[in-house]
Write a protein that holds these residues in place. Sequence first.
Motif, PDB file in Angstrom:
ATOM      1  N   ARG A 265      26.974  78.214 -21.179  1.00 57.37           N
ATOM      2  CA  ARG A 265      27.097  77.283 -21.912  1.00 57.37           C
ATOM      3  C   ARG A 265      28.491  77.702 -22.628  1.00 57.37           C
ATOM      4  O   ARG A 265      29.181  77.195 -23.694  1.00 57.37           O
ATOM      5  CB  ARG A 265      25.790  77.460 -22.839  1.00 57.37           C
TER       6      ARG A 265
ATOM      7  N   MET B 143      27.081  58.596 -24.048  1.00 57.88           N
ATOM      8  CA  MET B 143      26.223  60.049 -24.177  1.00 57.88           C
ATOM      9  C   MET B 143      24.946  60.209 -23.511  1.00 57.88           C
ATOM     10  O   MET B 143      24.545  61.464 -22.643  1.00 57.88           O
ATOM     11  CB  MET B 143      25.461  60.413 -25.713  1.00 57.88           C
TER      12      MET B 143
ATOM     13  N   LEU C  85      24.582  62.835 -20.267  1.00 63.59           N
ATOM     14  CA  LEU C  85      23.545  63.288 -19.864  1.00 63.59           C
ATOM     15  C   LEU C  85      22.972  63.352 -18.376  1.00 63.59           C
ATOM     16  O   LEU C  85      22.771  64.331 -17.384  1.00 63.59           O
ATOM     17  CB  LEU C  85      22.271  63.407 -20.593  1.00 63.59           C
TER      18      LEU C  85
ATOM     19  N   SER D 249      23.284  66.121 -15.791  1.00 64.59           N
ATOM     20  CA  SER D 249      21.882  67.341 -15.147  1.00 64.59           C
ATOM     21  C   SER D 249      21.615  66.152 -13.403  1.00 64.59           C
ATOM     22  O   SER D 249      21.719  67.579 -13.065  1.00 64.59           O
ATOM     23  CB  SER D 249      20.989  66.432 -15.850  1.00 64.59           C
TER      24      SER D 249
ATOM     25  N   GLN E  69      27.357  66.283 -29.972  1.00 64.45           N
ATOM     26  CA  GLN E  69      27.763  64.742 -30.733  1.00 64.45           C
ATOM     27  C   GLN E  69      28.322  65.713 -32.228  1.00 64.45           C
ATOM     28  O   GLN E  69      28.368  66.660 -32.469  1.00 64.45           O
ATOM     29  CB  GLN E  69      26.509  64.218 -31.726  1.00 64.45           C
TER      30      GLN E  69
ATOM     31  N   ILE F 145      16.266  60.655 -27.325  1.00 61.27           N
ATOM     32  CA  ILE F 145      16.141  61.875 -26.959  1.00 61.27           C
ATOM     33  C   ILE F 145      18.150  62.242 -27.313  1.00 61.27           C
ATOM     34  O   ILE F 145      18.458  63.650 -27.124  1.00 61.27           O
ATOM     35  CB  ILE F 145      16.306  61.915 -25.478  1.00 61.27           C
ATOM     36  N   THR F 146      18.807  61.281 -28.011  1.00 60.31           N
ATOM     37  CA  THR F 146      19.925  60.770 -28.750  1.00 60.31           C
ATOM     38  C   THR F 146      19.732  62.010 -29.286  1.00 60.31           C
ATOM     39  O   THR F 146      20.723  63.001 -30.299  1.00 60.31           O
ATOM     40  CB  THR F 146      20.133  59.790 -28.604  1.00 60.31           C
TER      41      THR F 146
ATOM     42  N   MET G 142      19.106  66.014 -29.391  1.00 57.71           N
ATOM     43  CA  MET G 142      19.979  66.635 -28.820  1.00 57.71           C
ATOM     44  C   MET G 142      21.242  66.571 -30.148  1.00 57.71           C
ATOM     45  O   MET G 142      21.310  67.303 -30.725  1.00 57.71           O
ATOM     46  CB  MET G 142      20.675  65.247 -28.048  1.00 57.71           C
TER      47      MET G 142
ATOM     48  N   VAL H 100      13.042  78.038 -23.567  1.00 57.73           N
ATOM     49  CA  VAL H 100      14.168  76.889 -22.520  1.00 57.73           C
ATOM     50  C   VAL H 100      14.316  75.793 -23.586  1.00 57.73           C
ATOM     51  O   VAL H 100      13.136  74.986 -24.378  1.00 57.73           O
ATOM     52  CB  VAL H 100      13.313  76.693 -21.768  1.00 57.73           C
ATOM     53  N   PRO H 101      14.891  75.610 -23.982  1.00 53.28           N
ATOM     54  CA  PRO H 101      15.878  74.508 -25.299  1.00 53.28           C
ATOM     55  C   PRO H 101      15.212  73.489 -24.527  1.00 53.28           C
ATOM     56  O   PRO H 101      15.920  73.251 -23.811  1.00 53.28           O
ATOM     57  CB  PRO H 101      17.514  75.396 -25.258  1.00 53.28           C
TER      58      PRO H 101
ATOM     59  N   ASP I 265      17.141  70.892 -25.636  1.00 55.70           N
ATOM     60  CA  ASP I 265      18.008  69.998 -25.341  1.00 55.70           C
ATOM     61  C   ASP I 265      19.048  69.970 -24.557  1.00 55.70           C
ATOM     62  O   ASP I 265      20.399  70.091 -23.675  1.00 55.70           O
ATOM     63  CB  ASP I 265      18.945  69.976 -26.533  1.00 55.70           C
ATOM     64  N   SER I 266      18.436  70.938 -23.214  1.00 60.29           N
ATOM     65  CA  SER I 266      18.720  71.205 -21.701  1.00 60.29           C
ATOM     66  C   SER I 266      19.085  69.699 -21.393  1.00 60.29           C
ATOM     67  O   SER I 266      17.827  68.462 -21.893  1.00 60.29           O
ATOM     68  CB  SER I 266      17.940  72.021 -20.940  1.00 60.29           C
ATOM     69  N   PRO I 267      19.923  69.041 -21.134  1.00 60.63           N
ATOM     70  CA  PRO I 267      20.383  68.367 -20.017  1.00 60.63           C
ATOM     71  C   PRO I 267      18.549  67.621 -18.723  1.00 60.63           C
ATOM     72  O   PRO I 267      18.018  66.496 -18.874  1.00 60.63           O
ATOM     73  CB  PRO I 267      21.179  67.956 -18.954  1.00 60.63           C
ATOM     74  N   GLU I 268      17.900  68.285 -18.118  1.00 62.67           N
ATOM     75  CA  GLU I 268      16.969  68.209 -17.360  1.00 62.67           C
ATOM     76  C   GLU I 268      15.906  67.894 -18.338  1.00 62.67           C
ATOM     77  O   GLU I 268      14.893  66.624 -18.455  1.00 62.67           O
ATOM     78  CB  GLU I 268      16.832  69.446 -16.843  1.00 62.67           C
ATOM     79  N   ILE I 269      15.923  68.619 -19.368  1.00 62.26           N
ATOM     80  CA  ILE I 269      14.378  68.575 -20.481  1.00 62.26           C
ATOM     81  C   ILE I 269      15.335  67.249 -20.809  1.00 62.26           C
ATOM     82  O   ILE I 269      13.581  66.862 -20.812  1.00 62.26           O
ATOM     83  CB  ILE I 269      14.172  69.930 -21.078  1.00 62.26           C
ATOM     84  N   LEU I 270      16.355  66.565 -21.618  1.00 61.60           N
ATOM     85  CA  LEU I 270      16.114  65.699 -21.859  1.00 61.60           C
ATOM     86  C   LEU I 270      15.829  64.262 -21.108  1.00 61.60           C
ATOM     87  O   LEU I 270      15.106  63.710 -21.320  1.00 61.60           O
ATOM     88  CB  LEU I 270      16.858  65.436 -22.819  1.00 61.60           C
ATOM     89  N   ASN I 271      16.580  64.327 -20.151  1.00 57.58           N
ATOM     90  CA  ASN I 271      15.534  62.821 -19.255  1.00 57.58           C
ATOM     91  C   ASN I 271      14.356  63.574 -18.594  1.00 57.58           C
ATOM     92  O   ASN I 271      14.146  62.391 -18.953  1.00 57.58           O
ATOM     93  CB  ASN I 271      16.721  63.842 -17.763  1.00 57.58           C
ATOM     94  N   TRP I 272      14.115  64.215 -18.593  1.00 60.40           N
ATOM     95  CA  TRP I 272      12.128  64.009 -18.767  1.00 60.40           C
ATOM     96  C   TRP I 272      11.700  63.653 -20.132  1.00 60.40           C
ATOM     97  O   TRP I 272      10.922  62.814 -20.019  1.00 60.40           O
ATOM     98  CB  TRP I 272      11.454  65.450 -18.189  1.00 60.40           C
TER      99      TRP I 272
ATOM    100  N   LYS J 136      12.662  61.785 -21.758  1.00 58.08           N
ATOM    101  CA  LYS J 136      12.996  59.658 -22.025  1.00 58.08           C
ATOM    102  C   LYS J 136      12.483  59.507 -21.173  1.00 58.08           C
ATOM    103  O   LYS J 136      11.484  58.633 -20.789  1.00 58.08           O
ATOM    104  CB  LYS J 136      14.735  59.741 -21.098  1.00 58.08           C
ATOM    105  N   GLU J 137      12.111  59.454 -19.802  1.00 60.85           N
ATOM    106  CA  GLU J 137      11.051  59.423 -18.887  1.00 60.85           C
ATOM    107  C   GLU J 137       9.581  59.624 -19.254  1.00 60.85           C
ATOM    108  O   GLU J 137       8.845  58.402 -18.896  1.00 60.85           O
ATOM    109  CB  GLU J 137      11.326  59.780 -17.730  1.00 60.85           C
TER     110      GLU J 137
END
Lengths: 123, 182
Positions: A24, A47, A51, A55, A66, B120-121, B124, B156-157, B159-166, B168-169
């Motif tokens: 990163r 945004m 993501l 992902s 942001q 999630i926004t 982040m 694991v952070p 704000d990792s994209p995979e985690i944030l997507n999880w 959100k769901e």
Amino acid sequence: MKSLAELQQLRDKISKQVDLRKDRENGIRIVVGMATCGIAAGARPVMNAFLNEVSKRGLSDVTVTQTGCIGMCRLEPIVEVFMPGEEKVTYVHMNEEKVARIVAEHIINKQPVAEYTVGAVQE
Amino acid sequence: MKELSLHILDIVQNSVKAGASEIEIDINEDILKNLLEIDITDNGCGMSEEFLKTVKDPFSTTRTTRKVGMGISLFEAAAVQCGGYLEIESEQGNGTSLKVFFEYDNIDRAPLGNMAETMITVIMGAPDINYVYKHRKAGKEFVFVADDIKNALGGVPIDSPEILNWVKEYISEGLENAGINM
């Protein structure tokens, strides 16, 4: 149904990936303007689209972050792309369709999408 | 703004700038009382009495780059246009609480919109904050606590994209299971 057990599996998968933080720090940054003006113009779905793309494609060296209002509210949603060793590229009037193209052409193939940039709009 | 969840996203950023370590978002859809209430409470630095008096004015802001701050005024306008109102309580050093009330079935009430995306926004934007999101409707409740997720993640952070997507769901499904449709 999503459970915390499932989250732990995802965690194990991610922590096995090569040194996340190092990736990163040296990587590409995508910065989305997320002040009142940006939000009202549609920055949140933009945004979220970034993501999703990052992902889905497993781009571990890309960070999405942001920022506040940079003073060009009429051009929001605004997205800035920082690539190591390259000049910053500013995209304006962003939407979800533009996101997919920017990720494919600029982030992956290193060719900025000139027609979406602030320079193209202000001429 | 087209959705109330966008106002929430905007207002939570005030709490972030106030240095809060915990921000609670409480949504109550009380259909019997024909009331929608949104509360946002933080433990940030709070406001002085003088600033609190002028805070709803769009020409009132803590920013030094320019002299307008529209966030709270826009949220208030969204409530007033459908027979509601906005209240703010704040004490310097003790945080701020903002409560917004809406007439539930008023035709001018904006839809709540996508709360999962809003959550999630904000995560982040400031991942270290413990966000608590509670949503009640018709006797059912969904509760989300960001620190629970962080604990399950170990190092694991969040704000990792995979985690944030999880996440959100996870929130979308949780709301759906509680009968709260977005």
